[in-house]
Design a protein around this motif. Structure first.
Motif, mmCIF file in Angstrom:
data_model
loop_
_atom_site.group_PDB
_atom_site.id
_atom_site.type_symbol
_atom_site.label_atom_id
_atom_site.label_comp_id
_atom_site.label_asym_id
_atom_site.label_seq_id
_atom_site.Cartn_x
_atom_site.Cartn_y
_atom_site.Cartn_z
ATOM 1 N N SER A 114 -0.210 -0.022 10.809
ATOM 2 C CA SER A 114 1.094 0.210 11.418
ATOM 3 C C SER A 114 2.007 -0.978 11.164
ATOM 4 O O SER A 114 1.545 -2.090 10.872
ATOM 5 C CB SER A 114 0.947 0.460 12.919
ATOM 6 O OG SER A 114 0.499 -0.717 13.568
ATOM 7 N N ILE A 152 0.802 -3.001 -5.681
ATOM 8 C CA ILE A 152 0.252 -1.687 -5.424
ATOM 9 C C ILE A 152 -0.176 -0.978 -6.713
ATOM 10 O O ILE A 152 -1.166 -0.250 -6.735
ATOM 11 C CB ILE A 152 1.266 -0.822 -4.625
ATOM 12 C CG1 ILE A 152 0.653 0.528 -4.241
ATOM 13 C CG2 ILE A 152 2.558 -0.644 -5.381
ATOM 14 C CD1 ILE A 152 1.518 1.330 -3.301
ATOM 15 N N GLY A 191 0.839 6.135 4.451
ATOM 16 C CA GLY A 191 -0.330 6.805 4.985
ATOM 17 C C GLY A 191 -1.611 6.018 4.827
ATOM 18 O O GLY A 191 -2.633 6.363 5.450
ATOM 19 N N ALA A 192 -1.590 4.988 4.007
ATOM 20 C CA ALA A 192 -2.801 4.193 3.770
ATOM 21 C C ALA A 192 -2.689 2.786 4.336
ATOM 22 O O ALA A 192 -3.611 1.984 4.182
ATOM 23 C CB ALA A 192 -3.092 4.115 2.275
ATOM 24 N N SER A 193 -1.576 2.480 4.995
ATOM 25 C CA SER A 193 -1.349 1.125 5.494
ATOM 26 C C SER A 193 -1.648 1.038 6.983
ATOM 27 O O SER A 193 -1.810 2.049 7.679
ATOM 28 C CB SER A 193 0.103 0.717 5.256
ATOM 29 O OG SER A 193 0.968 1.421 6.145
ATOM 30 N N THR A 240 6.659 2.440 -0.477
ATOM 31 C CA THR A 240 5.563 1.493 -0.286
ATOM 32 C C THR A 240 5.593 0.953 1.134
ATOM 33 O O THR A 240 6.662 0.857 1.748
ATOM 34 C CB THR A 240 5.693 0.310 -1.266
ATOM 35 O OG1 THR A 240 6.102 0.779 -2.549
ATOM 36 C CG2 THR A 240 4.390 -0.443 -1.403
ATOM 37 N N CYS A 241 4.428 0.596 1.647
ATOM 38 C CA CYS A 241 4.325 -0.062 2.945
ATOM 39 C C CYS A 241 3.839 -1.492 2.747
ATOM 40 O O CYS A 241 3.038 -1.762 1.852
ATOM 41 C CB CYS A 241 3.349 0.689 3.842
ATOM 42 S SG CYS A 241 3.796 2.415 4.138
ATOM 43 N N GLN A 261 7.122 0.474 7.146
ATOM 44 C CA GLN A 261 6.133 1.551 7.160
ATOM 45 C C GLN A 261 6.869 2.795 6.697
ATOM 46 O O GLN A 261 7.585 3.429 7.462
ATOM 47 C CB GLN A 261 5.545 1.721 8.566
ATOM 48 C CG GLN A 261 4.429 2.746 8.647
ATOM 49 C CD GLN A 261 3.817 2.817 10.037
ATOM 50 O OE1 GLN A 261 3.987 1.922 10.854
ATOM 51 N NE2 GLN A 261 3.106 3.903 10.307
ATOM 52 N N GLN A 304 7.529 6.577 4.546
ATOM 53 C CA GLN A 304 7.001 7.925 4.397
ATOM 54 C C GLN A 304 7.037 8.325 2.933
ATOM 55 O O GLN A 304 7.840 7.802 2.160
ATOM 56 C CB GLN A 304 7.820 8.909 5.230
ATOM 57 C CG GLN A 304 7.784 8.614 6.725
ATOM 58 C CD GLN A 304 8.709 9.511 7.522
ATOM 59 O OE1 GLN A 304 9.637 10.103 6.984
ATOM 60 N NE2 GLN A 304 8.445 9.613 8.812
ATOM 61 N N ASN A 358 0.823 -1.195 0.000
ATOM 62 C CA ASN A 358 0.000 0.000 0.000
ATOM 63 C C ASN A 358 0.863 1.253 0.000
ATOM 64 O O ASN A 358 2.074 1.190 0.221
ATOM 65 C CB ASN A 358 -0.922 -0.001 1.236
ATOM 66 C CG ASN A 358 -2.289 0.563 0.944
ATOM 67 O OD1 ASN A 358 -2.431 1.474 0.132
ATOM 68 N ND2 ASN A 358 -3.302 0.031 1.614
ATOM 69 N N LYS A 359 0.229 2.400 -0.224
ATOM 70 C CA LYS A 359 0.926 3.682 -0.232
ATOM 71 C C LYS A 359 1.163 4.157 1.201
ATOM 72 O O LYS A 359 0.395 3.840 2.110
ATOM 73 C CB LYS A 359 0.106 4.720 -0.988
ATOM 74 C CG LYS A 359 -0.063 4.431 -2.460
ATOM 75 C CD LYS A 359 -0.885 5.526 -3.137
ATOM 76 C CE LYS A 359 -1.058 5.240 -4.626
ATOM 77 N NZ LYS A 359 -1.861 6.290 -5.300
#
Length: 396
Positions: free
Chosen positions: A23, A187, A19-21, A218-219, A111, A113, A16-17
């Motif tokens: 923790s 993603i 901020g959208a994942s 990416t997260c 995770q 940024q 995921n992007k």
């Protein structure tokens, strides 16, 4: 190494992007659960774990694993930049192969940024000091983020050396998007054309590097459960996929002495690791069916074809033009979509590659299945530096 090492289970969550994942600890715990479920084991069966991540405080590995169990086992935290996930895999494979333990978990998560990669510590000597100095000397463009200068500079050197054009890298990027279209965990699943890659915003004009030629932050998380063959037999586990060769290399003086951006970004490390793996396994590159390699930039995929001996030096243009990097060709490369389309959460990448290749060798990849895949090659690179190459084989 005395014991055959079986990959009993793999797990990966959708990338995921930022901020959208979830923790990092939630992502890591879920990937570990999936790998254990795939293996048919409980966390209580795991004797040791290695957990990889780049951006996080010490003992984040424990924080993630404590969500699924607190059995008191050794948990080792690993950071080798973009090769972090496969470094965790390398560590637990050694433990199982040596006979020290019979069941281990390798977990990786990140995770991230938004934006370009950057150091989190500005009050001490950078681990990239020597790398940055040479990059500044060869590519004096201080306004360009360093990662773009590293791999864009290596791509420019390749074009200058072999007379190729940016169209080669655009073809590689477009191929990645076609592969990712069928991967529900990737993603970016939108197919892009070669022309769209070339027309996307220019992020390093001197190297003719466009935005779509680079992977995005990416997260995500991925994991693998490794066991000895005897443990697999005793527990009735699926033992069809084994690691038959693995090597980790770091930089030699060649990375700096030869004033080469291609060497600075790890081409020699990759070649040395691949050669060791082929020798250990008694398998040559001609025997490989499917490859997951470190395409953080389309330029690095091209360099890696040659470093892994999938084609000769200077042969990447013909290799790509002949379709030997995709379905119907010699080596289906990055059927997952690779880092460019699947995503690149640094600590998870090496284990996501492992998950894809094990799925391919089991014959469970669905639309993206490589027909008849029996031998799989993995390449995971981290600047600073480390490179891990792993060879998997399906039992006959």
């Amino acid at each position: 190494m005395s014991q055959n090492v079986v990959v009993a289970g793999v797990g990966m969550i959708p990338f995921n992007k930022p901020g959208a994942s979830l923790s990092y600890d939630e992502m890591g715990a879920e990937a570990a659960r999936l790998a254990l479920r795939d293996a048919g084991l409980d966390y209580a069966d795991v004797q040791q774990a290695a957990v990889g991540y780049v951006y996080g405080d010490s003992t984040c590995g424990q924080t993630a694993l404590y969500r699924i169990g607190m059995s008191g086992i050794p948990v080792l935290n690993v950071n080798n930049n973009c090769a972090t996930g496969s470094s965790a895999l390398f560590l637990v494979r050694q433990l199982v192969a040596s006979g020290a333990i019979d069941c281990a978990l390798a977990l990786g998560f990140e995770q991230m940024q938004p934006g370009a990669l950057k150091s989190q510590w500005d009050d001490r000597v950078s681990a990239f000091r020597r790398f940055d100095a040479l990059c500044d000397e060869i590519n004096p463009y201080p306004e360009i983020p360093l990662a773009l200068r590293y791999f864009g500079g290596a791509g420019r050197e390749y074009m200058d050396t072999y007379g190729t054009s940016p169209e080669l890298f655009a073809k590689v990027r477009a191929k990645a998007s076609r592969h990712a279209e069928h991967n529900p965990l990737a993603i970016f699943r939108k197919v892009v054309t070669e022309e769209e890659v070339l027309q996307s915003p220019m992020v390093f004009p001197a190297a003719r590097l466009t935005r779509l030629m680079a992977c995005a932050p990416t997260c995500g998380a991925a994991a693998a459960v490794l066991v000895s063959e005897s443990f697999a037999r005793k527990r009735g586990l699926d033992a069809c996929v084994s690691i038959v060769g693995q090597a980790m290399t770091t930089d030699t003086s060649n990375s700096f002495d030869e004033h080469s951006m291609m060497k600075l970004v790890g081409a020699d490390m990759a070649r040395a690791a691949a050669d060791r793996v082929y020798a250990e396994a008694g398998i040559g590159p001609e025997d490989v069916d499917v490859v997951e390699l470190h395409d953080c930039f389309a330029q690095n995929e091209v360099l890696s074809y040659e470093a892994l001996r999938l084609c000769p030096a200077g042969g990447a243009e013909k290799f790509v033009a002949d379709g030997d990097n995709t379905y119907g060709g010699k080596y289906v490369t990055n059927p997952s979509g690779g880092l460019l389309s699947k995503g690149h959460p640094l600590g998870a990448t090496g284990l996501a590659q492992c998950a894809e290749l094990v799925t391919q060798l089991r014959g469970g990849a669905g639309v993206r299945q490589v027909e008849g895949a029996r031998v799989a090659l993995q390449h995971n690179l981290g600047l600073g530096g480390a490179c891990v190459v792993t060879l998997y084989r399906r039992a006959k």
